[in-house]
Write a protein that holds these residues in place. Structure first.
Motif, PDB file in Angstrom:
ATOM      1  N   UNK A 148      44.873  36.372  32.653  1.00 13.49           N
ATOM      2  CA  UNK A 148      43.741  36.859  31.858  1.00 13.49           C
ATOM      3  C   UNK A 148      42.983  37.927  32.631  1.00 13.49           C
ATOM      4  N   UNK A 149      42.049  38.562  31.971  1.00 12.47           N
ATOM      5  CA  UNK A 149      41.271  39.655  32.556  1.00 12.47           C
ATOM      6  C   UNK A 149      40.389  39.150  33.704  1.00 12.47           C
ATOM      7  N   UNK A 164      56.120  31.740  40.717  1.00 12.58           N
ATOM      8  CA  UNK A 164      57.013  32.747  40.141  1.00 12.58           C
ATOM      9  C   UNK A 164      56.508  33.183  38.778  1.00 12.58           C
ATOM     10  N   UNK A 165      56.761  34.440  38.486  1.00 13.19           N
ATOM     11  CA  UNK A 165      56.448  34.994  37.176  1.00 13.19           C
ATOM     12  C   UNK A 165      57.633  35.853  36.754  1.00 13.19           C
ATOM     13  N   UNK A 166      57.860  35.934  35.455  1.00 10.32           N
ATOM     14  CA  UNK A 166      58.957  36.765  34.959  1.00 10.32           C
ATOM     15  C   UNK A 166      58.673  38.234  35.240  1.00 10.32           C
ATOM     16  N   UNK A 170      50.379  42.953  33.832  1.00  6.09           N
ATOM     17  CA  UNK A 170      49.915  44.331  33.946  1.00  6.09           C
ATOM     18  C   UNK A 170      48.425  44.433  34.211  1.00  6.09           C
ATOM     19  N   UNK A 171      47.651  43.424  33.810  1.00  3.90           N
ATOM     20  CA  UNK A 171      46.218  43.434  34.045  1.00  3.90           C
ATOM     21  C   UNK A 171      45.843  43.313  35.512  1.00  3.90           C
ATOM     22  N   UNK A 173      47.440  44.933  38.110  1.00  5.76           N
ATOM     23  CA  UNK A 173      47.663  46.175  38.850  1.00  5.76           C
ATOM     24  C   UNK A 173      46.407  47.027  39.005  1.00  5.76           C
ATOM     25  N   UNK A 174      45.590  47.201  37.958  1.00  4.12           N
ATOM     26  CA  UNK A 174      44.362  47.996  38.131  1.00  4.12           C
ATOM     27  C   UNK A 174      43.341  47.347  39.068  1.00  4.12           C
ATOM     28  N   UNK A 175      43.519  46.066  39.388  1.00  5.60           N
ATOM     29  CA  UNK A 175      42.584  45.371  40.262  1.00  5.60           C
ATOM     30  C   UNK A 175      42.832  45.657  41.742  1.00  5.60           C
ATOM     31  N   UNK A 176      43.960  46.282  42.050  1.00  3.73           N
ATOM     32  CA  UNK A 176      44.257  46.598  43.454  1.00  3.73           C
ATOM     33  C   UNK A 176      43.507  47.832  43.896  1.00  3.73           C
TER      34      UNK A 176
END
Length: 176
Positions: A148-149, A164-166, A170-171, A173-176
């Motif tokens: 989640x956000x 593990x995640x498939x 995508x949410x 990546x902008x947090x880095x």
């Protein structure tokens, strides 16, 4: 024979026979594995397995742990993740999948601040207790879904997915 010696011998063997051969040579990471007592983060019925090169169930049954994927990762995997992340003392870290709190403790000893998100309420409480017992005070464990956000909490210098995640959400990546 003193049982403490057996535990320390098991910890030494874990590092020298499982972790170093997996090209883990960062002395800071190896020191952390000596300082943060992995066995204290394992559920009581599995503490004797804390130094084995296996996944340790975090649920009441092995079957449930296999179904949900809620396990402590093998020590060599946790150490490799920590080495590859190259966490700095000034870093803010986000961990998705707190589990028992062991990786959060390792991160807490490496970084300035850690936010760890766990979806299972029982594991949130277990991790909080373990971190408190270990004297780790710079880790916040929060119940939630890591997919989640989390933008209100970012940005982060490092993000660790302790499971593990498939695919990487995508949410994140902008947090880095």
């Amino acid at each position: 024979m003193d049982p403490t010696l057996d535990i320390e011998r098991a910890r030494f063997n874990m590092i020298e026979q499982q972790i170093r051969p997996w090209r883990l040579l960062d002395e800071d990471v190896l020191d952390l594995l000596t300082q943060v007592r992995r066995e204290e983060f394992a559920p009581a019925p599995y503490r004797s397995m804390a130094f084995m090169d296996i996944e340790i169930p975090l649920n009441a049954s092995v079957e449930e742990a296999e179904r949900t994927g809620q396990v402590m990762l093998p020590p060599r995997v946790e150490a490799r993740m920590l080495q590859d992340a190259k966490v700095m003392p000034t870093d803010r870290v986000l961990e998705i999948g707190t589990g028992s709190g062991y990786m959060a403790a390792l991160l807490g000893r490496s970084a300035a601040q850690v936010l760890s998100i766990e979806i299972n309420a029982e594991l949130v409480d277990f991790a909080k207790d373990n971190l408190r017992e270990a004297g780790i005070t710079n880790v916040e464990v929060r119940m939630g879904d890591g997919s989640r956000d989390l933008s209100a909490d970012g940005p982060f210098d490092v993000i660790i997915l302790s499971g593990s995640v498939a695919e990487v959400p995508q949410g994140l990546l902008p947090l880095l």
